[in-house]
Design an enzyme around this catalytic site. Structure first.
Site, PDB file in Angstrom:
ATOM      1  N   LEU A 113       0.854  -1.180   0.000  1.00  0.00           N
ATOM      2  CA  LEU A 113       0.000   0.000   0.000  1.00  0.00           C
ATOM      3  C   LEU A 113       0.894   1.234   0.000  1.00  0.00           C
ATOM      4  O   LEU A 113       1.932   1.259   0.670  1.00  0.00           O
ATOM      5  CB  LEU A 113      -0.895   0.038   1.246  1.00  0.00           C
ATOM      6  CG  LEU A 113      -2.175  -0.803   1.241  1.00  0.00           C
ATOM      7  CD1 LEU A 113      -2.809  -0.769   2.623  1.00  0.00           C
ATOM      8  CD2 LEU A 113      -3.161  -0.285   0.206  1.00  0.00           C
ATOM      9  N   ASP A 114       0.500   2.264  -0.745  1.00  0.00           N
ATOM     10  CA  ASP A 114       1.236   3.527  -0.739  1.00  0.00           C
ATOM     11  C   ASP A 114       1.347   4.078   0.682  1.00  0.00           C
ATOM     12  O   ASP A 114       0.480   3.827   1.516  1.00  0.00           O
ATOM     13  CB  ASP A 114       0.486   4.571  -1.566  1.00  0.00           C
ATOM     14  CG  ASP A 114       0.782   4.449  -3.042  1.00  0.00           C
ATOM     15  OD1 ASP A 114       1.661   3.662  -3.412  1.00  0.00           O
ATOM     16  OD2 ASP A 114       0.117   5.150  -3.826  1.00  0.00           O
ATOM     17  N   PRO A 115       2.374   4.881   0.944  1.00  0.00           N
ATOM     18  CA  PRO A 115       2.432   5.566   2.242  1.00  0.00           C
ATOM     19  C   PRO A 115       1.167   6.375   2.527  1.00  0.00           C
ATOM     20  O   PRO A 115       0.717   6.450   3.660  1.00  0.00           O
ATOM     21  CB  PRO A 115       3.663   6.470   2.097  1.00  0.00           C
ATOM     22  CG  PRO A 115       4.565   5.690   1.192  1.00  0.00           C
ATOM     23  CD  PRO A 115       3.631   5.072   0.178  1.00  0.00           C
TER      24      PRO A 115
END
Length: 401
Positions: free
Chosen positions: A78-80
């Site tokens: 998951l993206d930051p």
């Protein structure tokens, strides 16, 4: 060997915003390594290492793997900026992560902001193009969404972590070079897709990024996103409307709709997803085949904008919910949706609410529980792993029957 059961398997944790998926693994290991719960697993692993031959020990030492740590990997990064379900494989559970990266469905909630495009297809990037948005209506977006239902083809974002000839796509983009091969579309399937909230311009908290891309990056984006060069110009802002909105906020007339300001100086620098030392080979599949939420390295964006108050964004936005197959890029959907309504679009929020059998509010460990100590997270982790292993055993028994 320490007494007690050797716990391993698969569980899910609620990833918070502002940190990478790889950092979540490091944080979890920091709590699990010294715990009583994983003493038996670590003791067993140490016994295996002690029984290794000289060459194996030498090879391990050469790789810098000296301390025993709970073996861990994730089943889809998951993206930051994203939050939600992050699948973690522990010990032998890392061998089962391939199912989560290639087979199971996932459910997401995202917010699309219209009127502009960025190099990363989200608000963490830099603006590479703009288009009119006044014509966009709720019915128009709902009609466009229907076209994305079912099976179809989707092209990964240029600034994704996919590799082309050993090099990540965003590296070509950052260097202003042409990608040596055509980026191929991939088959995806959208099982469910609906708008759950419509937000008129000026009524929401979302904003376009304040950073503009360099001319070289814009030229690259013009080709990659099929933009007209004239669309990279700064938009004309209705100064009278902006002044009026600011005056109302100052007078406290529209507190309910005042945007939640967030300075870009507070934005975290995204990290490339790098497997941990103990990451199993099968769980490394994300390095070769990441899905929609691939962590994007933006090291050249470390310089932050000065903190300043922003007026409400004049463009509309909408919240959508979707259930999709693995390999689906949510940010690409946001980009494509903007194009489908004659404008541009970017992703401003992303929450993974479900992946496979794991769902928020049901069987996902809270990240905050880690800070409460092992007395809090220990029983929950034990229960989640026992539940997973019990279902795996039942599945194997059913298949054997």
């Amino acid at each position: 060997m320490s007494s007690g059961p050797v716990l391993e398997g698969v569980l899910a944790i609620h990833k918070p915003a502002a940190i990478s998926s790889a950092q979540v693994i490091r944080d979890v290991q920091k709590h699990f390594n010294p715990s009583k719960l994983f003493e038996p697993w670590l003791a067993r692993e140490q016994e295996k290492r002690d029984a290794e031959g000289h060459n194996q020990k030498r090879k391990r030492k050469w790789r810098g793997r000296r301390e025993t740590s709970v073996k861990m990997g994730h089943g889809g990064t998951l993206d930051p900026m994203a939050t939600g379900v992050l699948i973690l494989g522990l010990g032998s559970g890392t061998k089962q992560l391939g199912h989560f990266t290639t087979e199971c469905t996932k459910t997401y909630e995202t917010v699309v902001l219209f009127g502009a495009a960025t190099d990363t297809y989200d608000t963490e990037g830099k603006i590479v193009g703009r288009k009119p948005y006044d014509h966009i209506t709720m019915p128009m977006v709902e009609e466009a969404l229907a076209k994305f239902m079912g099976k179809g083809m989707q092209k990964p974002p240029i600034f994704s972590a996919l590799r082309v000839q050993g090099k990540r796509l965003y590296e070509y983009a950052r260097e202003g070079k042409e990608v040596p091969v055509e980026i191929q579309e991939r088959p995806v399937e959208v099982h469910e897709l609906e708008m759950t909230e419509w937000m008129e311009g000026g009524s929401h908290k979302y904003h376009w990024p304040q950073r503009e891309a360099e001319q070289e990056e814009k030229k690259f984006a013009e080709k990659a996103l099929h933009l007209d060069p004239s669309e990279t110009e700064a938009p004309k802002v209705d100064e009278e409307a902006t002044a009026g909105a600011k005056r109302k906020r100052d007078e406290g007339e529209d507190d309910a709709q005042a945007p939640e300001e967030e300075s870009s100086s507070k934005r975290p620098k995204a990290e490339e997803n790098i497997p941990t030392e103990e990451h199993d080979e099968k769980s490394k599949i994300d390095d070769a085949k990441v899905d929609e939420d691939s962590s994007v390295s933006k090291q050249d964006d470390a310089a932050a904008d000065p903190e300043e108050e922003q007026p409400p964004c004049p463009a509309p936005a909408c919240r959508i919910r979707m259930k999709v197959t693995s390999g689906f890029y949510v940010r690409s959907l946001c980009q494509d949706l903007g194009a489908a309504v004659g404008s541009l679009g970017m992703m401003t929020e992303l929450v993974r609410t479900q992946q496979g059998a794991f769902e928020l509010g049901s069987n996902v460990l809270s990240y905050e529980d880690l800070r409460q100590g092992e007395d809090v997270w220990g029983p929950k982790v034990k229960s989640l792993l026992e539940d997973w292993n019990g279902k795996q055993k039942q599945k194997a028994d059913d298949e054997a029957a």
